[in-house]
Design a protein around this motif. Structure first.
Motif, PDB file in Angstrom:
ATOM      1  N   GLU A  22     -89.632  88.364  43.673  1.00 44.80           N
ATOM      2  CA  GLU A  22     -89.479  87.301  42.668  1.00 44.80           C
ATOM      3  C   GLU A  22     -90.791  86.688  42.213  1.00 44.80           C
ATOM      4  O   GLU A  22     -90.874  86.157  41.112  1.00 44.80           O
ATOM      5  CB  GLU A  22     -88.583  86.194  43.211  1.00 44.80           C
ATOM      6  CG  GLU A  22     -87.172  86.676  43.434  1.00 44.80           C
ATOM      7  CD  GLU A  22     -86.154  85.791  42.786  1.00 44.80           C
ATOM      8  OE1 GLU A  22     -86.446  85.177  41.747  1.00 44.80           O
ATOM      9  OE2 GLU A  22     -85.049  85.737  43.326  1.00 44.80           O
ATOM     10  N   PRO A  53     -83.923  77.975  38.122  1.00 45.19           N
ATOM     11  CA  PRO A  53     -84.237  77.244  39.350  1.00 45.19           C
ATOM     12  C   PRO A  53     -84.534  78.134  40.563  1.00 45.19           C
ATOM     13  O   PRO A  53     -85.439  77.823  41.346  1.00 45.19           O
ATOM     14  CB  PRO A  53     -82.988  76.380  39.591  1.00 45.19           C
ATOM     15  CG  PRO A  53     -82.415  76.175  38.222  1.00 45.19           C
ATOM     16  CD  PRO A  53     -82.688  77.478  37.495  1.00 45.19           C
ATOM     17  N   ASP A  54     -83.815  79.248  40.724  1.00 44.30           N
ATOM     18  CA  ASP A  54     -84.056  80.096  41.885  1.00 44.30           C
ATOM     19  C   ASP A  54     -85.423  80.777  41.821  1.00 44.30           C
ATOM     20  O   ASP A  54     -86.100  80.947  42.836  1.00 44.30           O
ATOM     21  CB  ASP A  54     -82.940  81.130  42.065  1.00 44.30           C
ATOM     22  CG  ASP A  54     -82.771  82.055  40.874  1.00 44.30           C
ATOM     23  OD1 ASP A  54     -82.875  81.587  39.716  1.00 44.30           O
ATOM     24  OD2 ASP A  54     -82.530  83.260  41.088  1.00 44.30           O
ATOM     25  N   VAL A  55     -85.869  81.136  40.632  1.00 46.40           N
ATOM     26  CA  VAL A  55     -87.194  81.744  40.466  1.00 46.40           C
ATOM     27  C   VAL A  55     -88.278  80.693  40.686  1.00 46.40           C
ATOM     28  O   VAL A  55     -89.302  80.962  41.333  1.00 46.40           O
ATOM     29  CB  VAL A  55     -87.329  82.404  39.073  1.00 46.40           C
ATOM     30  CG1 VAL A  55     -88.737  82.917  38.843  1.00 46.40           C
ATOM     31  CG2 VAL A  55     -86.304  83.524  38.917  1.00 46.40           C
ATOM     32  N   THR A  57     -87.985  78.100  42.597  1.00 49.87           N
ATOM     33  CA  THR A  57     -87.995  77.860  44.042  1.00 49.87           C
ATOM     34  C   THR A  57     -88.795  78.936  44.771  1.00 49.87           C
ATOM     35  O   THR A  57     -89.620  78.628  45.639  1.00 49.87           O
ATOM     36  CB  THR A  57     -86.552  77.806  44.582  1.00 49.87           C
ATOM     37  OG1 THR A  57     -85.874  76.713  43.968  1.00 49.87           O
ATOM     38  CG2 THR A  57     -86.524  77.640  46.093  1.00 49.87           C
ATOM     39  N   ALA A  58     -88.583  80.205  44.418  1.00 51.68           N
ATOM     40  CA  ALA A  58     -89.330  81.298  45.055  1.00 51.68           C
ATOM     41  C   ALA A  58     -90.825  81.169  44.786  1.00 51.68           C
ATOM     42  O   ALA A  58     -91.648  81.383  45.684  1.00 51.68           O
ATOM     43  CB  ALA A  58     -88.815  82.650  44.558  1.00 51.68           C
ATOM     44  N   THR A  61     -92.234  78.219  46.823  1.00 55.08           N
ATOM     45  CA  THR A  61     -92.296  78.588  48.240  1.00 55.08           C
ATOM     46  C   THR A  61     -93.536  79.431  48.497  1.00 55.08           C
ATOM     47  O   THR A  61     -94.237  79.245  49.499  1.00 55.08           O
ATOM     48  CB  THR A  61     -91.009  79.324  48.657  1.00 55.08           C
ATOM     49  OG1 THR A  61     -89.897  78.448  48.457  1.00 55.08           O
ATOM     50  CG2 THR A  61     -91.058  79.770  50.103  1.00 55.08           C
TER      51      THR A  61
END
Length: 141
Positions: A22, A53-55, A57-58, A61
């Protein structure tokens, strides 16, 4: 759209610190300090406004992992994290990216974010950052 970062990811020609599904991280052409790293999503998203949002977040992180590696591998006492999104922000490349810049108390960057560090590396900072993950951080193409 075939942007500069998409080409680097596709061609594998960057100075890689991390490559993951990602998001990925690489050393920019003109780093502000030894180990300055760009973290970008591997898929094209222009800015924070159109990134799922998930991208996001990755990517964040990975920003955190790179920052931790800067502390352990480079002895940085802090980091600056910079991202510009949208036309009014002076975004330099229309692909979401985060600058993670290691900082030291005595580094001489007095005009953040445009100054250059006085700190001179011993060895290659990109290799040191990749090695800080003990094989977990760097994924070769």
């Amino acid at each position: 759209m075939d942007c500069a970062f998409c080409r680097l990811i596709r061609d594998g020609t960057a100075r890689w610190v991390v490559r993951e599904a990602e998001s990925c991280a690489f050393i920019p052409v003109n780093p502000l300090a030894p180990g300055h790293t760009l973290v970008v999503p591997t898929s094209h998203f222009t800015d924070v406004f159109d990134t799922p949002p998930d991208v996001l977040t990755a990517s964040m992180t990975l920003v955190q992992r790179v920052a931790a590696a800067m502390r352990t591998a480079l002895g940085a006492s802090g980091v600056n994290i910079l991202s510009a999104s949208g036309p009014g922000s002076e975004q330099s490349v229309p692909h979401l990216h985060f600058h993670v810049v290691p900082r030291w108390v005595d580094d001489g960057i007095s005009t953040w974010p445009t100054g250059q560090s006085r700190r001179r590396p011993t060895g290659d900072p990109g290799t040191q950052l990749a090695a800080a993950g003990h094989g977990r951080l760097l994924i070769r193409p």
